[in-house]
Design an enzyme around this catalytic site. Structure first.
Site, PDB file in Angstrom:
ATOM      1  N   LEU A 192       0.854  -1.186   0.000  1.00 15.00           N
ATOM      2  CA  LEU A 192       0.000   0.000   0.000  1.00 15.00           C
ATOM      3  C   LEU A 192       0.886   1.230   0.000  1.00 15.00           C
ATOM      4  O   LEU A 192       1.772   1.362   0.850  1.00 15.00           O
ATOM      5  CB  LEU A 192      -0.897   0.016   1.235  1.00 15.00           C
ATOM      6  N   ILE A 213       0.601   5.177   0.484  1.00 17.07           N
ATOM      7  CA  ILE A 213      -0.251   6.290   0.902  1.00 17.07           C
ATOM      8  C   ILE A 213       0.349   7.580   0.350  1.00 17.07           C
ATOM      9  O   ILE A 213       1.349   8.086   0.844  1.00 17.07           O
ATOM     10  CB  ILE A 213      -0.349   6.347   2.438  1.00 17.07           C
ATOM     11  N   GLY A 214      -0.259   8.109  -0.687  1.00 17.25           N
ATOM     12  CA  GLY A 214       0.270   9.277  -1.379  1.00 17.25           C
ATOM     13  C   GLY A 214       1.216   8.839  -2.479  1.00 17.25           C
ATOM     14  O   GLY A 214       2.427   8.908  -2.325  1.00 17.25           O
ATOM     15  N   GLY A 243       1.632   9.934  -5.654  1.00 15.92           N
ATOM     16  CA  GLY A 243       2.123  10.856  -6.673  1.00 15.92           C
ATOM     17  C   GLY A 243       1.726  10.411  -8.067  1.00 15.92           C
ATOM     18  O   GLY A 243       0.588   9.996  -8.315  1.00 15.92           O
ATOM     19  N   GLY A 300       2.941   7.852  -9.584  1.00 19.32           N
ATOM     20  CA  GLY A 300       3.123   6.424  -9.749  1.00 19.32           C
ATOM     21  C   GLY A 300       4.545   5.933  -9.889  1.00 19.32           C
ATOM     22  O   GLY A 300       4.763   4.766 -10.233  1.00 19.32           O
ATOM     23  N   THR A 326      -4.082   8.658  -3.911  1.00 22.33           N
ATOM     24  CA  THR A 326      -3.737  10.068  -4.059  1.00 22.33           C
ATOM     25  C   THR A 326      -4.990  10.904  -3.861  1.00 22.33           C
ATOM     26  O   THR A 326      -6.111  10.392  -3.948  1.00 22.33           O
ATOM     27  CB  THR A 326      -3.132  10.339  -5.448  1.00 22.33           C
ATOM     28  N   CYS A 362      12.947  26.896  -0.509  1.00 24.66           N
ATOM     29  CA  CYS A 362      13.013  25.564   0.103  1.00 24.66           C
ATOM     30  C   CYS A 362      14.440  25.022   0.075  1.00 24.66           C
ATOM     31  O   CYS A 362      14.878  24.375   1.031  1.00 24.66           O
ATOM     32  CB  CYS A 362      12.067  24.609  -0.614  1.00 24.66           C
TER      33      CYS A 362
END
Length: 397
Positions: free
Chosen positions: A186, A188-189, A191, A193, A211, A368
């Site tokens: 799994l 989770i998030g 993007g 792929g 997503t 950033c």
């Protein structure tokens, strides 16, 4: 209508400023000049990291609005800097936001109270960041990212370019998770792929990637066609099932402190007793109950960077920490590589956007980069397991 005009309307904000003037020798207030001097920065100086001011409106915005005013005045063309990443590295190294807090105290208190009083990452708000950031257009991300479409920090050890750094990261994640053919993973998030594609192709696992971005889902499905990969548009709190391994890369920054317990409880519920969970997340060097207001407004709405204290506290009696790996400086290299790609591709995609978007994106990536170079920002990969896992975990690098 250009895509960025649609994006601007979502912000529901009337922008101020009419562009740059021709003035180039405007003197800053004494307090700003002294703070800049502490960082080795001069207003209208000769160094490549110095701030070139085109309007004295910049000073008022900084003193009254702090980071938000600084960023918006750059977007408005009221100041420039040759090496923005170096400017932010210097400013953040002296904790400039704390030194300016007294001047923008009202805005600071609004941010703190907003995060304390409201669940900014509730289920109802979960899709906002997808709509505002990830759905601006796949062309921006395809231009900026490497061929794996990895929108997270690469692992630059023994890498000479961005693509190799991202492949290094993807493979390291798979090895840390000890993926085996036939296992269910799994993500989770997920993007666009990149990890799902890599893990299914090279490690023979079956992947469910989730997503909150329609644009990401569409492209990830196209890129993973023919592989045992499903890409679903769903919030993590609504998941069911059981998985051998779970991974989350660059998504935890959107979870929010109020939701950390339900996040890790969800992982605990979905993961097999002998499973492993890898959390890849940006971290911050100390606990603060606010986020940068410019980033919150223009880039990642409702974001919330965790500290090591916050993560370890919520893990108490939930999951076991098997490994904690920090390679935050690699994010500086990643961000600057993204900027190089974006700038090179700008002539190709500029017809869909405008100069304000260009300046916003440049400010985002460079600020950033300075954040990580100043080591306020960290990048953590944390491997977690349940207490009843029998196998001994050996760290991977």
């Amino acid at each position: 209508m250009a895509r960025f005009r649609q994006y601007q309307q979502k912000l529901e904000h009337t922008y101020s400023g009419s562009g740059s003037s021709t003035a180039t020798s405007l003197e800053p207030p004494g307090v700003l000049a002294k703070l800049a001097q502490q960082a080795g920065v001069t207003f209208n100086g000769d160094a490549p990291w110095d701030i070139q001011v085109h309007s004295d409106e910049v000073y008022q915005r900084i003193l009254t609005q702090g980071s938000l005013g600084f960023g918006e005045s750059y977007m408005d063309g009221l100041w420039d800097c040759l090496y923005l990443d170096q400017l932010f590295h210097r400013l953040l190294s002296i904790n400039i936001e704390e030194k300016l807090a007294g001047w923008g105290r009202f805005h600071l208190m609004v941010q703190i109270m907003r995060h304390r009083l409201f669940n900014l990452q509730s289920s109802k708000r979960a899709f906002q960041v997808g709509e505002q950031h990830y759905d601006i257009g796949n062309d921006v991300f395809e231009a900026m990212l490497d061929p794996t479409m990895s929108y997270s920090c690469g692992y630059w050890y023994q890498a000479e370019d961005l693509q190799q750094a991202q492949i290094n990261k993807l493979d390291m994640i798979c090895r840390k998770l000890q993926l085996k053919p036939g296992e269910k993973l799994l993500e989770i998030g997920c993007g666009w792929g990149g990890l799902a594609h890599y893990a299914a192709k090279h490690y023979g696992v079956e992947v469910l990637g989730i997503t909150i971005s329609k644009q990401q889902q569409k492209l990830a499905q196209e890129r993973c066609a023919g592989l045992p990969v499903e890409i679903a548009l769903v919030d993590y709190r609504d998941l069911d099932g059981e998985y051998d391994k779970i991974v989350s890369v660059g998504m935890f920054e959107h979870v929010g402190e109020k939701n950390y317990p339900v996040y890790f409880d969800t992982v605990n519920r979905l993961m097999k007793s002998d499973g492993l969970f890898l959390l890849h997340t940006i971290g911050i060097y100390k606990t603060i109950h606010r986020v940068d207001p410019w980033i919150d407004k223009y880039i990642f709405p409702n974001g919330d960077l965790p500290s090591a204290e916050q993560i370890s506290s919520v893990l108490n009696q939930r999951l076991i920490i098997e490994d904690w790996h920090n390679f935050g400086h690699d994010y500086y290299l990643t961000l600057m590589a993204w900027w190089k790609n974006f700038e090179a591709s700008w002539p190709t995609i500029s017809a869909q956007y405008d100069e304000r978007f260009y300046r916003m994106w440049k400010y985002y990536l460079h600020s950033c980069a300075g954040f990580f170079k100043a080591r306020q920002g960290q990048l953590w990969q944390i491997v977690l397991s349940k207490r009843n896992r029998a196998d001994i975990y050996r760290s991977v690098r």
